[in-house]
Design a protein around this motif. Structure first.
Motif, PDB file in Angstrom:
ATOM      1  N   ILE A 111      77.085  50.118  76.223  1.00 56.57           N
ATOM      2  CA  ILE A 111      76.291  49.113  76.932  1.00 56.57           C
ATOM      3  C   ILE A 111      77.209  47.949  77.309  1.00 56.57           C
ATOM      4  O   ILE A 111      78.167  47.639  76.606  1.00 56.57           O
ATOM      5  N   ASP A 112      76.886  47.326  78.408  1.00 58.93           N
ATOM      6  CA  ASP A 112      77.592  46.119  78.840  1.00 58.93           C
ATOM      7  C   ASP A 112      76.910  44.944  78.157  1.00 58.93           C
ATOM      8  O   ASP A 112      75.872  44.450  78.605  1.00 58.93           O
ATOM      9  N   VAL A 113      77.483  44.538  77.051  1.00 55.30           N
ATOM     10  CA  VAL A 113      76.866  43.510  76.205  1.00 55.30           C
ATOM     11  C   VAL A 113      76.628  42.220  76.980  1.00 55.30           C
ATOM     12  O   VAL A 113      75.552  41.614  76.880  1.00 55.30           O
ATOM     13  N   LYS A 114      77.607  41.804  77.744  1.00 47.31           N
ATOM     14  CA  LYS A 114      77.469  40.545  78.486  1.00 47.31           C
ATOM     15  C   LYS A 114      76.321  40.626  79.493  1.00 47.31           C
ATOM     16  O   LYS A 114      75.494  39.708  79.598  1.00 47.31           O
ATOM     17  N   LEU A 149      68.489  39.567  79.204  1.00 48.64           N
ATOM     18  CA  LEU A 149      67.440  39.316  78.214  1.00 48.64           C
ATOM     19  C   LEU A 149      67.473  37.893  77.651  1.00 48.64           C
ATOM     20  O   LEU A 149      66.644  37.549  76.815  1.00 48.64           O
ATOM     21  N   GLY A 150      68.427  37.088  78.102  1.00 49.44           N
ATOM     22  CA  GLY A 150      68.522  35.705  77.620  1.00 49.44           C
ATOM     23  C   GLY A 150      68.813  35.613  76.139  1.00 49.44           C
ATOM     24  O   GLY A 150      68.343  34.689  75.460  1.00 49.44           O
ATOM     25  N   LEU A 151      69.625  36.528  75.640  1.00 51.26           N
ATOM     26  CA  LEU A 151      69.822  36.616  74.193  1.00 51.26           C
ATOM     27  C   LEU A 151      70.693  35.494  73.641  1.00 51.26           C
ATOM     28  O   LEU A 151      70.401  34.936  72.577  1.00 51.26           O
ATOM     29  N   ARG A 152      71.748  35.154  74.331  1.00 49.65           N
ATOM     30  CA  ARG A 152      72.670  34.165  73.762  1.00 49.65           C
ATOM     31  C   ARG A 152      72.047  32.781  73.687  1.00 49.65           C
ATOM     32  O   ARG A 152      72.337  32.017  72.767  1.00 49.65           O
ATOM     33  N   GLN A 153      71.152  32.486  74.623  1.00 50.64           N
ATOM     34  CA  GLN A 153      70.446  31.205  74.545  1.00 50.64           C
ATOM     35  C   GLN A 153      69.543  31.142  73.307  1.00 50.64           C
ATOM     36  O   GLN A 153      69.226  30.061  72.816  1.00 50.64           O
ATOM     37  N   ALA A 202      68.245  48.869  81.269  1.00 56.31           N
ATOM     38  CA  ALA A 202      69.192  49.697  82.030  1.00 56.31           C
ATOM     39  C   ALA A 202      70.197  48.863  82.815  1.00 56.31           C
ATOM     40  O   ALA A 202      71.249  49.379  83.217  1.00 56.31           O
ATOM     41  N   LYS A 203      69.925  47.593  83.006  1.00 56.35           N
ATOM     42  CA  LYS A 203      70.910  46.727  83.655  1.00 56.35           C
ATOM     43  C   LYS A 203      72.154  46.571  82.794  1.00 56.35           C
ATOM     44  O   LYS A 203      73.199  46.140  83.288  1.00 56.35           O
ATOM     45  N   GLY A 204      72.042  46.912  81.539  1.00 55.84           N
ATOM     46  CA  GLY A 204      73.200  46.881  80.651  1.00 55.84           C
ATOM     47  C   GLY A 204      74.020  48.163  80.685  1.00 55.84           C
ATOM     48  O   GLY A 204      75.039  48.258  79.994  1.00 55.84           O
ATOM     49  N   THR A 205      73.572  49.152  81.476  1.00 50.29           N
ATOM     50  CA  THR A 205      74.321  50.412  81.556  1.00 50.29           C
ATOM     51  C   THR A 205      74.618  50.852  82.983  1.00 50.29           C
ATOM     52  O   THR A 205      75.550  51.620  83.207  1.00 50.29           O
ATOM     53  N   ASP A 206      73.824  50.429  83.947  1.00 49.10           N
ATOM     54  CA  ASP A 206      73.921  50.979  85.303  1.00 49.10           C
ATOM     55  C   ASP A 206      75.322  50.875  85.902  1.00 49.10           C
ATOM     56  O   ASP A 206      75.791  51.808  86.565  1.00 49.10           O
TER      57      ASP A 206
END
Length: 219
Positions: A168-171, A177-181, A61-65
């Protein structure tokens, strides 16, 4: 019900019953739907984050709040949430792992020469998108969307409601979630569970699609 019935009856749920949870047996089926989706040249350029706990859903939800708060309620109330992610690049070491997995799974047992053909064919298409079309990221994203389409129909066949969300706020989600790493970026969130019969206004609305005369040409 046959597959067409499921296609006609599925819809995007707009409110979830937080008390109803997906059974462990169906969660395992959900994982298989994710894993066994088709993709071009079996490239599988994806990763999934499956949130089932309140803590996990809060993180999603941190990607939408902030930017898309209208999606946050469904994320928190849903039984499970899947974040669909795409690879940021597709390198030779990854392609080698794919080939090794196919070999372990017996894809080349009947004809060992097929291993080299598979490797050459996969590299042909990937290199076309890398060097000629210069759209390899977009091409990988499209494979993830193939997965999403199959997934939505699959969960509908299990009697599970779902809502795909591009809002969603992709960034922000990638950072949380540490996805780009890890070499990925988020694309779409899909909430899963069972709709709230009183609050889900979309449940009783008729489906609306363009007629065959506009969308279908038979030759």
């Amino acid at each position: 019900m046959d597959i067409v019935d499921h296609a006609l009856n599925r819809y995007s749920a707009k409110a979830y019953d937080p008390e109803r949870k997906i059974s462990p047996e169906n969660v395992e089926k959900i994982k298989k739907l994710l894993r066994f989706s088709p993709s071009s040249v079996n490239s599988q350029p994806w990763h999934f984050v499956l949130a089932s706990t309140d803590e996990g859903k809060e993180r999603v939800a941190k990607g939408t709040d902030e930017k898309y708060p209208f999606n946050s309620g469904s994320i928190r109330a849903a039984s499970h949430v899947v974040v669909f992610c795409s690879r940021l690049d597709i390198q030779q070491d990854y392609l080698t792992r794919l080939l090794q997995q196919e070999e372990r799974d017996g894809r080349f047992d009947a004809d060992p020469s097929f291993k080299d053909k598979m490797n050459a064919g996969r590299n042909l298409f990937i290199n076309l998108h890398k060097h000629d079309f210069k759209d390899v990221q977009h091409w990988m994203d499209k494979q993830v969307y193939l997965n999403i389409g199959a997934f939505l129909l699959g969960v509908a066949a299990l009697g599970i409601d779902a809502t795909p969300m591009e809002g969603i706020d992709v960034k922000a989600l990638d950072e949380e979630l540490g996805l780009r790493q890890k070499g990925f970026t988020s694309l779409v969130v899909v909430t899963l569970g069972y709709h709230d019969a009183e609050k889900d206004y979309n449940a009783d609305l008729p489906k609306s699609r363009l007629p065959y005369s506009e969308i279908l040409t038979e030759i």
